[in-house]
Design an enzyme around this catalytic site. Structure first.
Site, PDB file in Angstrom:
ATOM      1  N   LYS A 260       0.846  -1.207   0.000  1.00 24.60           N
ATOM      2  CA  LYS A 260       0.000   0.000   0.000  1.00 24.60           C
ATOM      3  C   LYS A 260       0.876   1.249   0.000  1.00 24.60           C
ATOM      4  CE  LYS A 260      -3.911  -2.378   2.085  1.00 24.60           C
ATOM      5  NZ  LYS A 260      -4.719  -2.704   3.262  1.00 24.60           N
TER       6      LYS A 260
ATOM      7  N   GLN B  17      -5.114  -1.621   9.364  1.00 24.70           N
ATOM      8  CA  GLN B  17      -4.983  -2.939   8.744  1.00 24.70           C
ATOM      9  C   GLN B  17      -5.619  -3.998   9.652  1.00 24.70           C
ATOM     10  OE1 GLN B  17      -3.823  -3.433   5.624  1.00 24.70           O
ATOM     11  NE2 GLN B  17      -4.258  -5.616   5.795  1.00 24.70           N
TER      12      GLN B  17
ATOM     13  N   ASP C 169     -11.229   2.672   3.710  1.00 24.25           N
ATOM     14  CA  ASP C 169     -11.581   1.250   3.576  1.00 24.25           C
ATOM     15  C   ASP C 169     -13.087   1.059   3.358  1.00 24.25           C
ATOM     16  OD1 ASP C 169      -9.639  -0.782   3.576  1.00 24.25           O
ATOM     17  OD2 ASP C 169      -9.154  -0.408   5.681  1.00 24.25           O
TER      18      ASP C 169
HETATM   19  N1  GUN Z   1      -7.276  -7.060   5.784  1.00 21.60           N
HETATM   20  C1  GUN Z   1      -7.635  -7.805   4.714  1.00 21.60           C
HETATM   21  N2  GUN Z   1      -8.187  -7.041   3.756  1.00 21.60           N
HETATM   22  C2  GUN Z   1      -8.182  -5.772   4.229  1.00 21.60           C
HETATM   23  C3  GUN Z   1      -8.609  -4.525   3.697  1.00 21.60           C
HETATM   24  O1  GUN Z   1      -9.137  -4.416   2.576  1.00 21.60           O
HETATM   25  N3  GUN Z   1      -8.428  -3.441   4.497  1.00 21.60           N
HETATM   26  C4  GUN Z   1      -7.863  -3.544   5.729  1.00 21.60           C
HETATM   27  N4  GUN Z   1      -7.748  -2.426   6.441  1.00 21.60           N
HETATM   28  N5  GUN Z   1      -7.455  -4.675   6.253  1.00 21.60           N
HETATM   29  C5  GUN Z   1      -7.618  -5.783   5.505  1.00 21.60           C
END
Ligand code: GUN
Length: 285
Positions: A54, A98, A121
């Site tokens: 990211k 996350q 998100d």
């Molecule tokens: N863990 C697995 N997929 C995601 C996601 O799309 N966003 C976040 N913040 N954590 C995750």
């Protein structure tokens, strides 16, 4: 590459270039750069890889990323204090925590603490509600990435039978709503579903998001179906999806690979959300 591959990596590169170009053109009008805070609690190896990817994409897109790596001993209260500071920080336009979080921290409390305007998100109940009524702006990145991949690959959604394996808040449930809004007929299957192959074999679009290595076999798939594999499972140091790619790709008209399918699309859509949160907060049309 086989010619029935839905190439998420290539399409995500195009999307990220579009975003980078837009941010560059905005930079000529404003000195403020979009800022995205990424919080990781603990050092789950998979999360560390996602967070690194990211951050790399933010650099490419022209989004300033601020990484907050917290120990797995961090209390819920400390995490909430950090989120409040980031909510109040005008240089931060997006906040991502996350997942998964350590078990002593309540996920729903944390997600509800993020300002809905900065919720890149799309997990805050306000944004989930807006998605539900068809007014969503910050959409969850993985399902939004799937829709974008299908549309940019000219896969027709309207009138199709879509079957989703998995009912998570991150993928299965929001994807069902998005496909419904695109006029598909949607079925969600889960661990208690009976006669699963009977249902999956009817799918024109089959999405696997269950986190079970190579669970979807060729006898579960209709000839000519479009197959989307959201799974990323590590098996003997190799990454495999939720679909038995070798066999199912013989039957599917189009299929996403793992890696190089939905993973990069998710990150591209995160960049898109980062840009739209920035524009929204800066009142840029
Ligand atoms: N863990 C697995 N997929 C995601 C996601 O799309 N966003 C976040 N913040 N954590 C995750």
């Amino acid at each position: 590459m086989k010619n029935n591959i839905l190439d998420g990596k290539a399409i995500s590169t195009v999307i990220k270039k579009e975003i980078a170009a837009e941010i560059k053109s905005l930079n000529t009008k404003s000195v403020i750069q979009p800022g995205l805070a990424v919080i990781q609690v603990g050092d789950n190896p998979a999360s560390s890889i996602y967070v690194r990817n990211k951050k790399k994409s933010c650099d490419e897109a022209g989004i300033k990323s601020f990484e907050h790596r917290l120990s797995d001993k961090t209390s819920e209260e400390e995490l909430l204090t950090l989120i409040k500071q980031l909510n109040d920080n005008e240089g931060i336009h997006g906040i991502l925590v996350q997942l998964p979080l350590p078990s002593h921290i309540r996920e729903h409390v944390v997600l509800e603490a993020i300002s809905p305007d900065k919720d890149v998100d799309g997990f805050h109940p306000y944004n989930v509600g807006k998605l539900m009524v068809g007014k969503g702006s910050l959409l969850p990145c993985t399902p939004a990435g799937i829709i974008e991949l299908l549309e940019r690959s000219e896969v027709k959604i309207e009138g199709k039978k879509a079957v989703i394996l998995g009912r998570s808040n991150i993928v299965g449930k929001p994807l069902a709503i998005m496909l419904l809004q695109k006029n598909a007929t949607v079925t969600i299957c889960h661990s208690k579903t009976k006669n699963l192959p009977d249902i999956t074999k009817r799918a024109d679009i089959l999405v696997a998001a269950i986190g079970s290595p190579e669970f979807v076999k060729e006898d579960m798939v209709k000839e000519g179906a479009v197959v989307i594999d959201v799974g990323i499972n590590r098996v003997e140091k190799k990454l495999v999806g939720d679909v038995d790619f070798e066999k199912v790709s013989q039957k599917a008209s189009q299929i996403t690979p793992v890696p190089g399918g939905i993973g990069p699309m998710t990150i591209a859509l995160l960049m898109k959300n980062g840009l739209s949160a920035f524009k929204n907060q800066m009142k840029i049309k």
